[in-house]
Design a protein around this motif. Sequence first.
Motif, PDB file in Angstrom:
ATOM      1  N   ASP A  32       0.762  -1.202   0.022  1.00  0.00           N
ATOM      2  CA  ASP A  32      -0.080   0.124  -0.002  1.00  0.00           C
ATOM      3  C   ASP A  32       0.925   1.205   0.138  1.00  0.00           C
ATOM      4  O   ASP A  32       1.675   1.398   0.891  1.00  0.00           O
ATOM      5  CB  ASP A  32      -0.891  -0.036   1.112  1.00  0.00           C
ATOM      6  CG  ASP A  32      -1.573   1.202   1.395  1.00  0.00           C
ATOM      7  OD1 ASP A  32      -1.578   2.151   0.765  1.00  0.00           O
ATOM      8  OD2 ASP A  32      -2.059   1.389   2.619  1.00  0.00           O
ATOM      9  N   ARG A  39       3.444   0.556   2.951  1.00  0.00           N
ATOM     10  CA  ARG A  39       3.074  -0.388   3.809  1.00  0.00           C
ATOM     11  C   ARG A  39       3.001  -2.034   3.173  1.00  0.00           C
ATOM     12  O   ARG A  39       2.695  -1.882   1.928  1.00  0.00           O
ATOM     13  CB  ARG A  39       1.618  -0.364   4.651  1.00  0.00           C
ATOM     14  CG  ARG A  39       1.831   0.985   5.468  1.00  0.00           C
ATOM     15  CD  ARG A  39       0.130   1.534   5.257  1.00  0.00           C
ATOM     16  NE  ARG A  39       0.406   3.035   5.681  1.00  0.00           N
ATOM     17  CZ  ARG A  39      -0.323   3.992   4.993  1.00  0.00           C
ATOM     18  NH1 ARG A  39      -1.155   3.753   3.953  1.00  0.00           N
ATOM     19  NH2 ARG A  39      -0.083   5.090   5.553  1.00  0.00           N
ATOM     20  N   THR A 108      -1.886   5.099  -3.822  1.00  0.00           N
ATOM     21  CA  THR A 108      -3.201   5.961  -3.433  1.00  0.00           C
ATOM     22  C   THR A 108      -3.188   7.340  -3.775  1.00  0.00           C
ATOM     23  O   THR A 108      -2.279   7.880  -4.681  1.00  0.00           O
ATOM     24  CB  THR A 108      -4.146   5.530  -2.260  1.00  0.00           C
ATOM     25  OG1 THR A 108      -2.999   5.575  -1.022  1.00  0.00           O
ATOM     26  CG2 THR A 108      -4.341   4.195  -2.325  1.00  0.00           C
ATOM     27  N   GLU A 150     -10.338   1.583  -4.226  1.00  0.00           N
ATOM     28  CA  GLU A 150      -9.915   1.765  -2.738  1.00  0.00           C
ATOM     29  C   GLU A 150     -10.908   1.559  -1.927  1.00  0.00           C
ATOM     30  O   GLU A 150     -10.811   0.880  -0.974  1.00  0.00           O
ATOM     31  CB  GLU A 150      -9.475   3.195  -2.754  1.00  0.00           C
ATOM     32  CG  GLU A 150      -8.562   3.528  -1.757  1.00  0.00           C
ATOM     33  CD  GLU A 150      -7.614   4.756  -1.727  1.00  0.00           C
ATOM     34  OE1 GLU A 150      -7.969   5.542  -2.700  1.00  0.00           O
ATOM     35  OE2 GLU A 150      -7.179   5.000  -0.808  1.00  0.00           O
ATOM     36  N   ASP A 177     -13.063   5.402   5.210  1.00  0.00           N
ATOM     37  CA  ASP A 177     -11.533   5.634   5.354  1.00  0.00           C
ATOM     38  C   ASP A 177     -11.128   6.975   5.325  1.00  0.00           C
ATOM     39  O   ASP A 177     -11.515   7.615   4.184  1.00  0.00           O
ATOM     40  CB  ASP A 177     -11.024   4.522   4.187  1.00  0.00           C
ATOM     41  CG  ASP A 177      -9.552   4.305   4.215  1.00  0.00           C
ATOM     42  OD1 ASP A 177      -9.037   4.978   4.897  1.00  0.00           O
ATOM     43  OD2 ASP A 177      -9.056   3.612   3.482  1.00  0.00           O
ATOM     44  N   TRP A 390      -7.597  -1.782   2.679  1.00  0.00           N
ATOM     45  CA  TRP A 390      -7.983  -2.311   1.399  1.00  0.00           C
ATOM     46  C   TRP A 390      -7.204  -3.308   0.508  1.00  0.00           C
ATOM     47  O   TRP A 390      -7.619  -4.065  -0.430  1.00  0.00           O
ATOM     48  CB  TRP A 390      -8.198  -1.342   0.301  1.00  0.00           C
ATOM     49  CG  TRP A 390      -7.158  -0.258   0.190  1.00  0.00           C
ATOM     50  CD1 TRP A 390      -6.566   0.800   0.620  1.00  0.00           C
ATOM     51  CD2 TRP A 390      -5.641  -0.713  -0.650  1.00  0.00           C
ATOM     52  NE1 TRP A 390      -5.451   1.352   0.303  1.00  0.00           N
ATOM     53  CE2 TRP A 390      -4.732   0.405  -0.650  1.00  0.00           C
ATOM     54  CE3 TRP A 390      -5.487  -2.080  -1.579  1.00  0.00           C
ATOM     55  CZ2 TRP A 390      -3.723   0.507  -0.856  1.00  0.00           C
ATOM     56  CZ3 TRP A 390      -4.168  -1.840  -1.867  1.00  0.00           C
ATOM     57  CH2 TRP A 390      -3.071  -0.871  -1.821  1.00  0.00           C
TER      58      TRP A 390
HETATM   59 CA   LIG Z   1      -4.764   4.775   2.602  1.00  0.00          CA
END
Ligand SMILES: [Ca+2]
Length: 406
Positions: A32, A39, A108, A150, A177, A390
């Motif tokens: 991510d 991450r 993202t 997402e 989120d 996600w």
């Molecule tokens: Ca995020």
Amino acid sequence: HSNRAMWFQDFFPPNVCPINFEANTFYGIMFDAGSTGTRIHIYTFVQKSPENLPELEGEIFESVKPGLSAYADQPEKGAETVKKLLDMAIEAVPPHLWKKTPVVLKATAGLRLLSEEKAQALLLEVKEVFEESPFLVPEDSVGIMDGSHEGILAWITVNFLTGQLSGQNRQTVGTLDLGGASTQITFLPRFEETLKETPGDFLTSFEMFNSTYKLYTHSYLGFGLKAARLAILGALNMEVVDGQMFRSSCLPKQLEAEWHFGGVKYRYGGNKEGETGFKPCYLEVLKFVKGKLHQPDEIRGSSFYAFSYYYDRAADTNLIDYEQGGVLEVRDFEIKAKEVCDNMERYKSASPFLCMDLTYITALLKEGFGFRDNTLLQLTKKVNNIETSWTLGATFYLLQSLGMTY
Ligand SMILES: [Ca+2]
Ligand SMILES: O=c1[nH]cnc2c1ncn2[C@@H]1O[C@H](COP(=O)(O)OP(=O)(O)O)[C@@H](O)[C@H]1O
């Protein structure tokens, strides 16, 4: 990958039988690349019997800050942070499974906000790191994720982990989120009315685990917590003149400080002479939030799962336990915002932005999405020790597309 039962497997307890264990365990690696950090999620699955879906057995999770977008001008250095995390997967996945373990990175809002050129340069370097690794690198292994995906993938994660995607009595839950640069709202509409009054691009159909779902989802770019701070300060998309000061009634009166965001240096501070506190702050925040978001009637009375910065700020102010999470009403954020904003001196050692952040969350929930004061929010970071992100939904999707599950 073979999931055929072996004739001898019933002679051993499953965890002892070595061949059984090897044949039935597999891994998926999902990165991510968020706006505030990168991450890695390494998921372990076990196929217990050929006729059943693989079961999620566990997750290894690690993160680094800052996110890739902070390396906009040093893409190689950015990719180096990905490589460090990928080294963990080398440790975690048994060598004979490396070639069968897919690795994917989805970025993202941080990368969505960069220029195409800079974002692509970063992604290209990451792709090289993947190609040099021993793992399976599928097509499209590195890219920027669509905002609607997402939301949908986070919804899948939460509803899978809470058992709503299998068995009878399915009662799916909506998800909220709040990232650094964007925010998502996703739920399964129950009323025909909702489908009628919703803009077409807020509705997405998809198939997962042999069911079709038509979800309401939207990602609001620029409405993440950190992007909102800039907007509230009036500094978003400004040609910042050297030494220019951005002031807000949401900040401690005497505060003067600097903040680096997206490669730009901002000076910010409190209203030295003027007003501070919840009331003027809320009005300031409203100017940014009001009328900007679609308000589906249906959500007013339902409860939602909320994570990321909703969770962090609730935990920072002891509204919930940092490990356990908890259930809050929307009004709890407002009560806490008032307490912090009207006693800023007492709270300033925490973060100078605490009042602004809590006030923004309050306004986003009430005036943005149109939730009621008593709407319930289930603040959750992990379910059964798996991160609510996600990335799990994305990994299911990946395994499905590779034919490793259905
Ligand atoms: Ca995020
Ligand atoms: O897997 C996770 N576990 C715990 N927290 C996460 C995870 N993924 C994201 N977060 C939280 O998300 C927030 C930051 O959002 P992010 O950096 O993803 O921005 P973005 O979604 O706008 O790109 C932080 O509150 C961070 O703790």
